[in-house]
Design a protein around this motif. Structure first.
Motif, PDB file in Angstrom:
ATOM      1  N   GLY A 114       0.795  -1.224   0.000  1.00  0.00           N
ATOM      2  CA  GLY A 114       0.000   0.000   0.000  1.00  0.00           C
ATOM      3  C   GLY A 114       0.820   1.263   0.000  1.00  0.00           C
ATOM      4  O   GLY A 114       0.297   2.337   0.329  1.00  0.00           O
ATOM      5  N   SER A 115       2.081   1.198  -0.369  1.00  0.00           N
ATOM      6  CA  SER A 115       2.960   2.367  -0.302  1.00  0.00           C
ATOM      7  C   SER A 115       4.150   2.179  -1.242  1.00  0.00           C
ATOM      8  O   SER A 115       4.367   1.099  -1.778  1.00  0.00           O
ATOM      9  CB  SER A 115       3.438   2.591   1.133  1.00  0.00           C
ATOM     10  OG  SER A 115       4.103   1.437   1.619  1.00  0.00           O
TER      11      SER A 115
ATOM     12  N   PHE B 131       3.021  -0.694   9.012  1.00  0.00           N
ATOM     13  CA  PHE B 131       3.261  -0.419   7.580  1.00  0.00           C
ATOM     14  C   PHE B 131       4.491  -1.185   7.122  1.00  0.00           C
ATOM     15  O   PHE B 131       5.249  -1.716   7.923  1.00  0.00           O
ATOM     16  CB  PHE B 131       3.430   1.075   7.314  1.00  0.00           C
ATOM     17  CG  PHE B 131       4.534   1.741   8.054  1.00  0.00           C
ATOM     18  CD1 PHE B 131       5.814   1.816   7.513  1.00  0.00           C
ATOM     19  CD2 PHE B 131       4.324   2.312   9.300  1.00  0.00           C
ATOM     20  CE1 PHE B 131       6.853   2.434   8.191  1.00  0.00           C
ATOM     21  CE2 PHE B 131       5.347   2.946   9.990  1.00  0.00           C
ATOM     22  CZ  PHE B 131       6.616   2.998   9.435  1.00  0.00           C
TER      23      PHE B 131
ATOM     24  N   PRO C 267      -2.216  -3.108   1.039  1.00  0.00           N
ATOM     25  CA  PRO C 267      -1.728  -2.474   2.270  1.00  0.00           C
ATOM     26  C   PRO C 267      -1.932  -3.389   3.478  1.00  0.00           C
ATOM     27  O   PRO C 267      -2.852  -4.207   3.515  1.00  0.00           O
ATOM     28  CB  PRO C 267      -2.577  -1.204   2.379  1.00  0.00           C
ATOM     29  CG  PRO C 267      -3.825  -1.516   1.602  1.00  0.00           C
ATOM     30  CD  PRO C 267      -3.395  -2.419   0.488  1.00  0.00           C
TER      31      PRO C 267
ATOM     32  N   GLU D  57      -3.299  -4.318   6.916  1.00  0.00           N
ATOM     33  CA  GLU D  57      -4.483  -3.904   7.662  1.00  0.00           C
ATOM     34  C   GLU D  57      -4.700  -4.842   8.846  1.00  0.00           C
ATOM     35  O   GLU D  57      -4.424  -6.045   8.757  1.00  0.00           O
ATOM     36  CB  GLU D  57      -5.738  -3.929   6.773  1.00  0.00           C
ATOM     37  CG  GLU D  57      -5.738  -2.920   5.637  1.00  0.00           C
ATOM     38  CD  GLU D  57      -7.014  -2.991   4.818  1.00  0.00           C
ATOM     39  OE1 GLU D  57      -7.854  -3.886   5.106  1.00  0.00           O
ATOM     40  OE2 GLU D  57      -7.196  -2.164   3.903  1.00  0.00           O
TER      41      GLU D  57
ATOM     42  N   ASN E 269      -5.027   0.611   9.493  1.00  0.00           N
ATOM     43  CA  ASN E 269      -3.592   0.408   9.704  1.00  0.00           C
ATOM     44  C   ASN E 269      -3.143   0.849  11.098  1.00  0.00           C
ATOM     45  O   ASN E 269      -1.990   0.673  11.466  1.00  0.00           O
ATOM     46  CB  ASN E 269      -2.783   1.139   8.635  1.00  0.00           C
ATOM     47  CG  ASN E 269      -3.061   2.637   8.617  1.00  0.00           C
ATOM     48  OD1 ASN E 269      -4.062   3.096   9.162  1.00  0.00           O
ATOM     49  ND2 ASN E 269      -2.186   3.387   7.982  1.00  0.00           N
TER      50      ASN E 269
ATOM     51  N   MET F  57       2.710   6.574   1.940  1.00  0.00           N
ATOM     52  CA  MET F  57       1.709   5.565   2.285  1.00  0.00           C
ATOM     53  C   MET F  57       0.348   5.903   1.689  1.00  0.00           C
ATOM     54  O   MET F  57       0.160   6.938   1.048  1.00  0.00           O
ATOM     55  CB  MET F  57       1.615   5.441   3.815  1.00  0.00           C
ATOM     56  CG  MET F  57       2.932   5.081   4.485  1.00  0.00           C
ATOM     57  SD  MET F  57       2.850   5.147   6.287  1.00  0.00           S
ATOM     58  CE  MET F  57       1.628   3.866   6.598  1.00  0.00           C
ATOM     59  N   HIS F  58      -0.597   5.004   1.926  1.00  0.00           N
ATOM     60  CA  HIS F  58      -2.003   5.159   1.520  1.00  0.00           C
ATOM     61  C   HIS F  58      -2.156   5.294   0.007  1.00  0.00           C
ATOM     62  O   HIS F  58      -2.909   6.125  -0.492  1.00  0.00           O
ATOM     63  CB  HIS F  58      -2.650   6.353   2.227  1.00  0.00           C
ATOM     64  CG  HIS F  58      -2.405   6.398   3.702  1.00  0.00           C
ATOM     65  ND1 HIS F  58      -2.504   5.271   4.504  1.00  0.00           N
ATOM     66  CD2 HIS F  58      -2.059   7.420   4.528  1.00  0.00           C
ATOM     67  CE1 HIS F  58      -2.240   5.606   5.756  1.00  0.00           C
ATOM     68  NE2 HIS F  58      -1.961   6.899   5.797  1.00  0.00           N
TER      69      HIS F  58
ATOM     70  N   ARG G  94      -8.510   3.480   7.871  1.00  0.00           N
ATOM     71  CA  ARG G  94      -7.718   2.705   6.927  1.00  0.00           C
ATOM     72  C   ARG G  94      -7.284   1.361   7.511  1.00  0.00           C
ATOM     73  O   ARG G  94      -6.573   0.601   6.856  1.00  0.00           O
ATOM     74  CB  ARG G  94      -6.493   3.500   6.482  1.00  0.00           C
ATOM     75  CG  ARG G  94      -6.838   4.725   5.646  1.00  0.00           C
ATOM     76  CD  ARG G  94      -5.574   5.411   5.155  1.00  0.00           C
ATOM     77  NE  ARG G  94      -5.879   6.559   4.329  1.00  0.00           N
ATOM     78  CZ  ARG G  94      -6.068   6.526   3.009  1.00  0.00           C
ATOM     79  NH1 ARG G  94      -5.975   5.376   2.378  1.00  0.00           N
ATOM     80  NH2 ARG G  94      -6.335   7.612   2.335  1.00  0.00           N
TER      81      ARG G  94
ATOM     82  N   SER H 252      -8.454   2.423  12.979  1.00  0.00           N
ATOM     83  CA  SER H 252      -8.629   3.651  12.208  1.00  0.00           C
ATOM     84  C   SER H 252      -9.410   3.344  10.936  1.00  0.00           C
ATOM     85  O   SER H 252      -9.669   2.177  10.605  1.00  0.00           O
ATOM     86  CB  SER H 252      -7.266   4.253  11.858  1.00  0.00           C
ATOM     87  OG  SER H 252      -6.536   3.362  11.024  1.00  0.00           O
TER      88      SER H 252
ATOM     89  N   ASP I 298      -3.154   3.497  -3.653  1.00  0.00           N
ATOM     90  CA  ASP I 298      -3.966   2.409  -4.190  1.00  0.00           C
ATOM     91  C   ASP I 298      -3.082   1.460  -4.993  1.00  0.00           C
ATOM     92  O   ASP I 298      -2.287   1.909  -5.842  1.00  0.00           O
ATOM     93  CB  ASP I 298      -5.070   2.959  -5.092  1.00  0.00           C
ATOM     94  CG  ASP I 298      -6.073   3.808  -4.321  1.00  0.00           C
ATOM     95  OD1 ASP I 298      -6.277   3.510  -3.129  1.00  0.00           O
ATOM     96  OD2 ASP I 298      -6.630   4.750  -4.905  1.00  0.00           O
TER      97      ASP I 298
END
Length: 454
Positions: free
Chosen positions: A199-200, A454, A280, A282, A297, A243-244, A295, A293, A246
């Motif tokens: 995811g990053s 992460f 990512p 999770e 994460n 990060m974050h 997201r 959260s 797609d």
């Protein structure tokens, strides 16, 4: 007859050799043509970059200097207006008492004219009226105080306005304008590497201008279908994890720097396109005792006490060997010797801690556990701001067995490196079967713990 056949076979072999050689030459020519076409495309891209960046630079220079010219003209007009207002104010303030003095003198002149006329009339009147006329004239002259004159200021005491115009401003402007702006053929920093992460994307950059001394770096990114870049990082490091993102979506990254003692940023590096194919990391939603959260994460241990177990696992086995898995703590609660973060081969429910078989973890007090057994090596205790990293690599690709029987004590070996603070421990982790991907997890007995993965 046999000689003819023999000669025919020899001709056939030579023809086949020539045919094979021709095929190889054709294939080589095709490869050569393909390579040349790729180089032509590369040249086209290079020319496009040169001409495109030159056009953008021209537009930026023209826009900047037009704005600068307008701003300087506006500043000069404002300053001129202020100075003219000062002239008007000084003139008005200085002329006003002169006008009052002039009115007083003109009134005196008028009075004196009138007195002169009366005196001349008294002298011309008849003998019978002369005594009365002369007496009235004399009395009036005494009232006027002909010996009292108004004071007129000397010229040295009256303002004499002038403009003080220093030509040094033009000299200073000419000097500053002569040094204002520059054109660089290459940016001083360039992106060196884009590494996909779950995811990053990890962006690394480096300085390519030996004469440039960077003070800060600035990293920006945008999705390829977007026209607007946004800041991802400003600081002194030469790498950053964006990060974050797609998965399977192209993103463009660029970096610039600010020279030591300077306020302006350098030109941007050549944009580089990167993407991640990895989902990512999770946490698994719905685990009692934990709040996630949006997201998923970040996990926080809540006040609610879990009825069965206190282990929160990842939503899927998204950790692969060769990657770096990081846990970062933004809040801490009360310590418990069972509290841990780590990696495991499965996500079985009902465990109170990650300190079990098929798992490697570090407790919040710094103890390291492998398959439920505590190691002698210990890392620093986890506090707010701590970052714990897990790195793994496969030592052997196939299960180890003494008699080649997969069911007879076979094991799969991974080399694990756990880092915390400025220390790390390295060890081999034995599993009873090979695994392609792993879960991660955390377990906390008390509320207040908050961890980002992460």
């Amino acid at each position: 007859m046999s000689c003819f056949k023999s000669g025919g076979r020899r001709m056939s072999i030579e023809a086949e050799a020539l045919l094979q050689e021709a095929k190889e030459s054709i294939e080589a020519a095709q490869n050569y043509k393909s390579e040349l076409q790729q180089r032509l495309y590369g040249l086209s891209q290079a020319r496009k970059q040169v001409r495109g960046s030159a056009s953008q630079t021209r537009d930026a220079l023209q826009r900047h200097f037009q704005e600068l010219q307008a701003a300087v003209g506006h500043l000069l007009a404002e300053r001129l207006s202020v100075l003219l207002q000062e002239v008007d104010a000084i003139e008005q303030e200085s002329v006003s008492p002169l006008d009052d003095c002039q009115k007083l003198i003109e009134h005196g002149v008028s009075t004196a004219d009138e007195l002169l006329r009366e005196g001349e009339a008294a002298l011309r009147c008849g003998i019978n009226e002369k005594e009365d006329k002369l007496g009235s004239f004399t009395k009036k002259a005494l009232q006027i105080q002909l010996d009292s004159l108004p004071e007129v200021p000397a010229l040295v005491d009256v303002p004499c306005l002038s403009a003080q115009l220093d030509d040094s401003l033009l000299h200073a402007m000419r000097e500053r304008v002569g040094r204002h702006g520059s054109v660089a053929s290459h940016p001083p920093v360039q992106i060196e590497e884009l590494v996909e992460r779950p995811g990053s994307v990890l962006v690394r950059w480096c300085k390519v201008d030996d004469d440039f001394s960077p003070q800060d770096y600035r990293l920006q990114y945008r999705r390829s279908n977007s026209t607007q870049y946004e800041d991802a990082y400003i600081g002194k490091e030469s790498e950053f994890l964006v990060m974050h993102l797609d998965p399977h979506a192209d993103h463009q990254f660029r970096v610039c720097a600010r020279g030591e003692g300077r306020t302006e940023w350098s030109p941007w590096s050549v944009p580089q396109t990167g993407y991640t194919t990895l989902a990512p990391h999770e946490w698994c939603p719905g685990t009692e005792g934990y709040i996630l959260s949006s997201r998923r994460n970040i996990a926080m241990r809540s006040e609610t006490m879990a009825s069965q177990g206190r282990v929160l696992y990842s939503n899927a086995p998204t950790y692969f060997c060769g990657q770096t898995l990081t846990f970062k703590f933004s809040a801490a609660g009360q310590l418990n010797k069972q509290d841990s973060v780590g990696v495991c081969a499965d996500n079985r429910s009902g465990d109170a801690s990650l300190q079990r078989d098929k798992a490697v973890c570090i407790s919040t007090n710094g103890a390291v556990f492998v398959n439920g057994k505590e190691m002698t090596n210990q890392l620093p205790a986890i506090t707010v701001g701590s970052a714990v990293t897990f790195d793994m690599e496969v030592v052997n690709l196939f299960p180890i067995s003494t008699n080649n029987n997969p069911n007879d004590g076979a094991s799969f070996k991974l080399r694990v490196t756990i880092g915390s603070g400025n220390r790390e421990v390295v060890f081999d982790w034995l599993l009873d079967q090979a695994v392609d991907c792993l879960y991660f997890g955390c377990s906390f007995a008390h509320p207040g713990w908050k961890v980002l993965v992460f």
